[in-house]
Design a protein around this motif. Structure first.
Motif, PDB file in Angstrom:
ATOM      1  N   LYS A   1       3.344   0.465   6.469  1.00  0.00           N
ATOM      2  CA  LYS A   1       2.453   1.543   6.032  1.00  0.00           C
ATOM      3  C   LYS A   1       2.752   2.017   4.613  1.00  0.00           C
ATOM      4  O   LYS A   1       1.856   2.453   3.893  1.00  0.00           O
ATOM      5  CB  LYS A   1       2.565   2.729   6.993  1.00  0.00           C
ATOM      6  CG  LYS A   1       2.052   2.456   8.398  1.00  0.00           C
ATOM      7  CD  LYS A   1       2.237   3.679   9.291  1.00  0.00           C
ATOM      8  CE  LYS A   1       1.728   3.428  10.702  1.00  0.00           C
ATOM      9  NZ  LYS A   1       1.938   4.607  11.595  1.00  0.00           N
ATOM     10  N   GLN A   2       4.010   1.976   4.226  1.00  0.00           N
ATOM     11  CA  GLN A   2       4.434   2.582   2.963  1.00  0.00           C
ATOM     12  C   GLN A   2       4.642   1.576   1.825  1.00  0.00           C
ATOM     13  O   GLN A   2       4.904   1.986   0.689  1.00  0.00           O
ATOM     14  CB  GLN A   2       5.745   3.349   3.178  1.00  0.00           C
ATOM     15  CG  GLN A   2       5.635   4.493   4.166  1.00  0.00           C
ATOM     16  CD  GLN A   2       4.709   5.594   3.671  1.00  0.00           C
ATOM     17  OE1 GLN A   2       4.652   5.878   2.481  1.00  0.00           O
ATOM     18  NE2 GLN A   2       3.973   6.212   4.590  1.00  0.00           N
TER      19      GLN A   2
ATOM     20  N   ALA B   1       6.992   0.681  -4.264  1.00  0.00           N
ATOM     21  CA  ALA B   1       6.832   1.447  -3.033  1.00  0.00           C
ATOM     22  C   ALA B   1       7.809   0.941  -1.972  1.00  0.00           C
ATOM     23  O   ALA B   1       8.110  -0.252  -1.925  1.00  0.00           O
ATOM     24  CB  ALA B   1       5.399   1.326  -2.533  1.00  0.00           C
ATOM     25  N   PRO B   2       8.302   1.842  -1.115  1.00  0.00           N
ATOM     26  CA  PRO B   2       7.994   3.267  -1.013  1.00  0.00           C
ATOM     27  C   PRO B   2       8.711   4.145  -2.029  1.00  0.00           C
ATOM     28  O   PRO B   2       8.456   5.337  -2.104  1.00  0.00           O
ATOM     29  CB  PRO B   2       8.425   3.608   0.418  1.00  0.00           C
ATOM     30  CG  PRO B   2       9.508   2.647   0.720  1.00  0.00           C
ATOM     31  CD  PRO B   2       9.163   1.386   0.003  1.00  0.00           C
TER      32      PRO B   2
ATOM     33  N   VAL C   1      11.695   8.417  -1.279  1.00  0.00           N
ATOM     34  CA  VAL C   1      11.317   8.318   0.133  1.00  0.00           C
ATOM     35  C   VAL C   1      12.425   7.624   0.929  1.00  0.00           C
ATOM     36  O   VAL C   1      12.789   8.068   2.031  1.00  0.00           O
ATOM     37  CB  VAL C   1       9.990   7.556   0.287  1.00  0.00           C
ATOM     38  CG1 VAL C   1       9.677   7.309   1.762  1.00  0.00           C
ATOM     39  CG2 VAL C   1       8.854   8.332  -0.362  1.00  0.00           C
TER      40      VAL C   1
END
Length: 345
Positions: free
Chosen positions: A22-23, A40-41, A45
């Protein structure tokens, strides 16, 4: 002895897989080729979730987990080309061991650290330095920490945050730290190989999916031996790489005397396995595999960069050979001494 993952570790891997899917992902990795930014992430995070401090002791704000747990997470991160690399986090944790205050700053996100390879006054290409505020380096035999200027390198794989660092300040953290430096590098090799394992596994999956869907002359292309044999070879290689990575991570936690050979073996085998899987995928995809529109080139880029980070397979295999020969020689010498002692008695 059971070298398989237990149920708790499998659940941990599943949660990590869901998070990174998802990230992160190839789509986000692709944007970095056109615009500068953090992969990313992102460091913030990963720090908030505790992934970056998995191997930092609990008394310093970390999870106090073993390297195997970090390798499990790293495998899932590699599937999605996530960054920064958990290899950097594992390396920092070893280099700062015993320094509770600095480790707490890292685990709580107050300090963003990376490790500089090469000279502190003009480094080799080093990983994750573009998102860091402080840098650890080896100056002679001493471990130093300081701020510095990071100049971006060519973004072959922009998710790796490669750059050249020149320290602008320097404080000695530990003297006579060569052994610690090598041990940290070995831990980083294990985690980097785990990321490569996840990426290579995903590459093989993409090849199999395409081979099952694409048809030519009324048959799925996966039915042709020239295609399926290459995919099977890569699948077997990935499975063998998984065994090497788990062995190396287990050794770091339970048999440190095995870590130097295990880490080098995992890193070397990953370099070949990952790149070969990417080449197979490109060939299986046909014309689309040679375009920038498909995600295959994003994995191929990472394979090309990771092959050289922390020492290429030639250097790593040389380490395996030298350490294995040294161990065998010591064993023979020990047997000889024991035989002489028994004869003298």
């Amino acid at each position: 002895m059971n070298f398989d993952l237990d149920d708790e570790q499998r659940n941990f891997a599943e949660h990590a897989r869901t998070f990174f899917s998802k990230q992160a992902g190839p789509g986000l990795a692709r944007t970095l080729l056109d615009e500068r930014g953090e992969p990313a992430p992102g460091r913030e995070v990963l720090t908030e979730l505790g992934f970056f401090s998995l191997t930092i002791p609990e008394e310093a704000g970390g999870a106090g987990a073993g390297l195997l747990n970090m390798a499990i997470v790293a495998e899932q991160a590699g599937r999605q080309l996530a960054g920064p690399s958990l290899a950097t986090a594992a390396r920092v944790a070893v280099l700062l061991e015993g320094d509770e205050a600095r480790l707490r700053d890292v685990s709580e996100g107050r300090t963003a650290m990376a490790v500089v390879d090469g000279s502190p006054t003009g480094s080799n290409p080093s990983m994750d330095v573009l998102s860091a505020t402080h840098f650890l380096a080896l100056d002679g035999e001493d471990l130093v920490l300081g701020e510095g200027r990071a100049t971006p390198g060519e973004a072959i794989d922009a998710t790796r945050g490669l750059g050249f660092v020149e320290l602008t300040s320097s404080e000695v953290v530990a003297r006579g730290a060569r052994e610690r430096w090598e041990r940290a590098k070995q831990a980083a090799c294990v985690v980097l190989a785990a990321e490569g394992l996840g990426a290579a596994d995903r590459v093989v999956e993409l090849g199999i999916e395409h081979a099952q869907q694409r048809e030519t002359f009324g048959r799925q292309i996966g039915a042709y031996q020239a295609v399926k044999h290459r995919l099977v070879d890569d699948w077997v290689a990935v499975d063998q790489l998984r065994s090497l990575v788990w062995w190396a991570a287990w050794a770091a936690d339970h048999a440190p005397e095995q870590l130097p050979v295990a880490a080098s073996a995992a890193k070397a085998y990953c370099a070949t396995t990952f790149e070969t899987a990417c080449e197979t995928l490109i060939h299986v995809l046909g014309a689309i595999g040679f375009t920038w529109e498909h995600d295959a080139h994003l994995y191929w880029r990472r394979a090309k960069v990771d092959r050289l980070l922390l020492g290429d397979e030639t250097e790593q295999l040389a380490q395996v050979a030298l350490r294995s020969i040294s161990a065998a020689t010591r064993a023979v010498d020990g047997d000889t001494e024991a035989t002489v002692a028994r004869a003298s008695a």
